[in-house]
Design an enzyme around this catalytic site. Structure first.
Site, PDB file in Angstrom:
ATOM      1  N   TYR A 218       0.997  -1.222  -0.100  1.00 26.63           N
ATOM      2  CA  TYR A 218       0.165   0.102   0.103  1.00 26.63           C
ATOM      3  C   TYR A 218       0.925   1.280  -0.143  1.00 26.63           C
ATOM      4  O   TYR A 218       0.659   2.179  -0.817  1.00 26.63           O
ATOM      5  CB  TYR A 218      -0.836   0.086   1.280  1.00 26.63           C
ATOM      6  CG  TYR A 218      -1.878   1.049   1.356  1.00 26.63           C
ATOM      7  CD1 TYR A 218      -3.106   0.968   0.294  1.00 26.63           C
ATOM      8  CD2 TYR A 218      -1.755   2.011   2.351  1.00 26.63           C
ATOM      9  CE1 TYR A 218      -3.710   2.027   0.636  1.00 26.63           C
ATOM     10  CE2 TYR A 218      -2.714   3.136   2.477  1.00 26.63           C
ATOM     11  CZ  TYR A 218      -3.579   3.151   1.545  1.00 26.63           C
ATOM     12  OH  TYR A 218      -4.775   4.307   2.046  1.00 26.63           O
TER      13      TYR A 218
ATOM     14  N   LYS B 285       0.714   4.149  -2.771  1.00 27.48           N
ATOM     15  CA  LYS B 285       0.306   5.392  -2.630  1.00 27.48           C
ATOM     16  C   LYS B 285       1.502   6.346  -2.783  1.00 27.48           C
ATOM     17  O   LYS B 285       1.300   7.706  -3.232  1.00 27.48           O
ATOM     18  CB  LYS B 285      -0.070   5.476  -1.326  1.00 27.48           C
ATOM     19  CG  LYS B 285      -1.730   5.024  -1.050  1.00 27.48           C
ATOM     20  CD  LYS B 285      -2.483   5.418  -1.752  1.00 27.48           C
ATOM     21  CE  LYS B 285      -4.129   4.932  -1.570  1.00 27.48           C
ATOM     22  NZ  LYS B 285      -4.963   5.431  -2.544  1.00 27.48           N
TER      23      LYS B 285
END
Length: 310
Positions: free
Chosen positions: A155, A159
């Site tokens: 993640y 991001k």
């Protein structure tokens, strides 16, 4: 209304933050293409928007493949005749520490967040350039991508990559009058609902009550609706000069994140050999090493909750 006559796509907008973005864009006058992998969830989102007087249509498909990006743009053009705004919000989580993270855990998150953002923006931007539309690209980042977070290798990478792409797209799309920005939300979500530190805030939100001021003001932690206003603003003509930025918002707080800049610059004649670094690194850079992760102040006693039992 500020977005009257405009058309927006919001990926991952069946519930949560994505639904809040779609609803706010519709409140401001935009027609919205809603997206989710579940048909019933997507239909409920369309119904919620229409109940408030807005206009929406759903595309049920997983974000990541180019075919989904094409379907989303095609739905906007076939249904509403134009495309002005894209919000890339779709995402999944597969949290675990590095040594337990499987290839599938990594690839799934990267495919939806990073590749999905790329394919959707590529398709939307291509149309906007060809149609001469001064469009708005708004990509959803995360504090994890800015600072890192335990158990979120996949993640965090996705991001951080999204913000890197936004900066590049701001350069590439400037001549076409298309802006590209990242929004860094801090809000009650399915992920934060499992974190004991935020329990009092999540409880209040679930009851429809105002979150305690400690969360809203001191931490900048709020609801999905607290983020939606910034998304709609960046989608408007008023934000036409704002591009290449990463802007955080949550609760009562908004923050402009800086681009990475050198903290220390040092020179050594002949270059930096091992011996030179061994002698000079501690005094030049050792005291300026940057922190990782986020740190939170202690919870006030009245907001503390007992740790969940196994």
């Amino acid at each position: 209304m500020s977005l009257d006559g405009k058309v927006a796509i919001v990926t991952g907008s069946g519930r949560g933050l994505g639904l809040a973005y779609a609803q706010e864009l519709a409140r401001q006058g935009a027609s919205v293409v809603v997206n989710d992998v579940d048909a019933e969830t997507a239909a409920d989102a369309v119904a919620a928007i229409e109940k408030e007087g807005g206009t929406a249509v759903a595309v049920v498909a997983p974000v990541g493949p180019t075919e989904t990006a094409k379907a989303l743009v095609r739905a906007a053009l076939d249904t509403f005749g134009r495309l002005d705004i894209l919000v890339t919000n779709a995402g999944v989580l597969r949290d675990t520490v590095l040594w337990k993270m499987s290839d599938e855990d990594f690839d799934t998150v990267i495919n939806v967040h990073l590749r999905g953002t790329f394919t959707c923006v590529r398709e939307a931007a291509t149309h906007m350039r060809e149609a001469g539309v001064p469009g708005r690209i708004i990509c959803i980042g995360s504090p994890t991508g800015q600072r890192g977070n335990f158990g979120q290798t996949n993640y965090g990478a996705a991001k951080a990559g999204i913000v890197g792409m936004v900066r590049t797209w701001a350069l590439e799309l400037k001549k076409a009058g298309i802006t590209a920005n990242a929004v860094i939300p801090v809000a009650a979500t399915a992920m934060t609902a499992t974190v004991p530190y935020f329990a009092a805030a999540v409880e209040a939100d679930a009851k429809g009550e105002a979150m305690p001021a400690f969360f809203r003001h001191d931490l900048g932690f709020g609801t999905s609706d607290d983020v939606a206003g910034l998304v709609a603003y960046l989608a408007s003509d008023a934000a036409g000069s704002v591009t290449g930025q990463a802007i955080g918002v949550g609760g009562d707080r908004m923050q402009l994140w800086s681009h990475p800049e050198p903290v220390v610059t040092a020179y050594h004649d002949g270059g930096w050999s091992f011996e030179a670094l061994e002698a000079e690194f501690p005094s030049l850079i050792g005291g300026q090493l940057q922190s990782v992760g986020e740190s939170f102040p202690p919870l006030p006693e009245d907001l503390q909750r007992p740790a969940p039992t196994a």
